[in-house]
Design a protein around this motif. Structure first.
Motif, mmCIF file in Angstrom:
data_model
loop_
_atom_site.group_PDB
_atom_site.id
_atom_site.type_symbol
_atom_site.label_atom_id
_atom_site.label_comp_id
_atom_site.label_asym_id
_atom_site.label_seq_id
_atom_site.Cartn_x
_atom_site.Cartn_y
_atom_site.Cartn_z
ATOM 1 N N ASN A 1 0.838 -1.199 0.000
ATOM 2 C CA ASN A 1 0.000 0.000 0.000
ATOM 3 C C ASN A 1 0.872 1.248 0.000
ATOM 4 O OD1 ASN A 1 -1.830 2.029 0.378
ATOM 5 N ND2 ASN A 1 -2.706 1.216 2.260
ATOM 6 N N GLY B 1 0.064 4.279 0.065
ATOM 7 C CA GLY B 1 -0.455 5.354 0.900
ATOM 8 C C GLY B 1 -0.740 4.919 2.324
ATOM 9 N N HIS C 1 -1.013 -0.277 -8.590
ATOM 10 C CA HIS C 1 -2.246 -0.013 -7.848
ATOM 11 C C HIS C 1 -1.982 1.100 -6.839
ATOM 12 C CE1 HIS C 1 -4.146 -4.273 -8.550
ATOM 13 N NE2 HIS C 1 -3.816 -3.659 -9.675
ATOM 14 N N ALA C 2 -2.851 2.095 -6.821
ATOM 15 C CA ALA C 2 -2.704 3.207 -5.876
ATOM 16 C C ALA C 2 -3.278 2.877 -4.499
ATOM 17 C CB ALA C 2 -3.365 4.464 -6.435
ATOM 18 N N TYR D 1 -6.296 3.123 -2.935
ATOM 19 C CA TYR D 1 -7.249 3.863 -2.099
ATOM 20 C C TYR D 1 -8.494 3.004 -1.889
ATOM 21 C CZ TYR D 1 -10.703 7.021 -0.266
ATOM 22 O OH TYR D 1 -11.666 7.573 0.542
ATOM 23 N N SER E 1 0.681 9.113 0.292
ATOM 24 C CA SER E 1 1.036 8.531 -1.004
ATOM 25 C C SER E 1 2.108 9.309 -1.747
ATOM 26 C CB SER E 1 -0.207 8.452 -1.903
ATOM 27 O OG SER E 1 -1.200 7.636 -1.358
ATOM 28 N N TRP F 1 5.052 8.047 -4.775
ATOM 29 C CA TRP F 1 4.891 8.259 -6.210
ATOM 30 C C TRP F 1 5.922 9.217 -6.777
ATOM 31 C CZ3 TRP F 1 2.817 4.411 -8.164
ATOM 32 C CH2 TRP F 1 1.784 3.730 -7.511
ATOM 33 N N VAL G 1 -1.535 4.555 -12.748
ATOM 34 C CA VAL G 1 -2.192 4.002 -11.561
ATOM 35 C C VAL G 1 -3.579 3.508 -11.971
ATOM 36 C CG1 VAL G 1 -0.911 5.203 -9.765
ATOM 37 C CG2 VAL G 1 -2.816 6.365 -10.870
ATOM 38 N N LEU H 1 -8.041 9.107 -7.382
ATOM 39 C CA LEU H 1 -6.985 8.994 -8.385
ATOM 40 C C LEU H 1 -6.749 10.328 -9.086
ATOM 41 C CD1 LEU H 1 -7.820 5.496 -9.922
ATOM 42 C CD2 LEU H 1 -6.057 6.074 -8.251
ATOM 43 N N LEU I 1 -4.603 12.405 -6.846
ATOM 44 C CA LEU I 1 -3.213 11.945 -6.860
ATOM 45 C C LEU I 1 -2.500 12.391 -8.128
ATOM 46 C CD1 LEU I 1 -0.918 10.240 -5.646
ATOM 47 C CD2 LEU I 1 -1.917 8.248 -6.799
#
Length: 262
Positions: free
Chosen positions: A67, A69, A101-102, A104, A120, A124, A140, A151, A154
């Motif tokens: 993860n 974030g 994969h971000a 969230y 996050s 990134w 992402v 997203l 971000l």
């Protein structure tokens, strides 16, 4: 014409290599953490040598249990280490794009996108800096996100032309609570890649296009409007579904002729 990529986990590459080479597929290769822990530079150089038909290439980063974030700094640290491993592989394979994969999830963060975003950014920024030196883009992907807002936040925060969105049709069908058109309205201009697979809305089945409930006619109509030249990637998990999906995509795009398979 943009090539049409086929997603293949690295662990299945040997089993399907002859078919992949015969079909001269363009590829997206998924590297899970277990593979990245074992790969040597020589393995990646051998892979690059074996791809002697010159496929267009993208990579998919590990995502299980990580993860970028995370509120726990040790989890973020492990995530960044896994991403570095993927970027080291990318430096050898030279893909066009790597998909991440971000992560969230509104339930994990009690809807606090601001907390997730703050945690996050460091991850990134490091990824984009390394990717820029390799000469590849970063995308992402939507997974558990119910709407495009996190997203979009971000992507705007990172503010790099090489950092964009991978629109996953199957995940949208499972988890989105807003119309497809809203995703395109918010993130259409940021689309770098699309993951194409289908399901019936109950599980992440990765079926061929047309077997489930995704409205692909509408998806491709909106895609042509907002981003007519993304990287197209088939993410059906069955080899017969891959062939069916390739035929379906060609049919959907035949009028515009934007995509071809080698």
């Amino acid at each position: 014409m943009e090539p049409l990529h086929v997603h293949i986990p690295f662990v299945k590459f040997r089993d399907f290599f002859e078919l992949i080479k015969k079909r001269r597929y363009d590829l997206e290769i998924y590297f899970p953490a277990s593979v990245l822990d074992q790969l040597e530079r020589s393995d990646l150089e051998k892979l690059r040598e074996n791809l002697d038909w010159g496929p267009s290439l993208t990579l998919h980063a590990p995502f299980v249990d990580i993860n970028p974030g995370a509120m726990d700094p040790m989890v973020r640290s492990v995530t960044q280490m896994r991403f570095r491993q993927l970027l080291d592989a990318a430096a050898i394979l030279k893909p066009r794009v790597a998909v991440f994969h971000a992560a969230y999830d509104k339930w994990r963060y009690s809807g606090r996108k601001d907390i997730w975003l703050e945690n996050s950014v460091e991850t990134w920024c490091k990824v984009v800096d390394s990717a820029s030196r390799i000469g590849m883009g970063v995308a992402v992907e939507n997974v558990f996100e119910e709407d495009p807002d996190a997203l979009a936040m971000l992507i705007e925060k990172i503010g790099s032309r090489d950092f964009g969105f991978c629109f996953d049709t199957g995940h949208m069908n499972l988890f989105s609570t807003v119309p497809m058109e809203q995703w395109f309205g918010v993130l259409g201009k940021n689309i770098i890649e699309v993951h194409l697979h289908d399901n019936d809305g109950t599980e992440d089945s990765h079926w061929a296009l047309g077997r489930g409930g995704v409205d692909f006619q509408e998806f491709f109509r909106l895609l042509r409007k907002h981003q007519p030249h993304p990287i197209y990637t088939i993410e059906a998990h069955d080899k017969d579904d891959v062939e069916l999906s390739i035929a379906k995509v060609k049919t959907l795009l035949a009028s515009g002729g934007e995509v071809g398979s080698r």
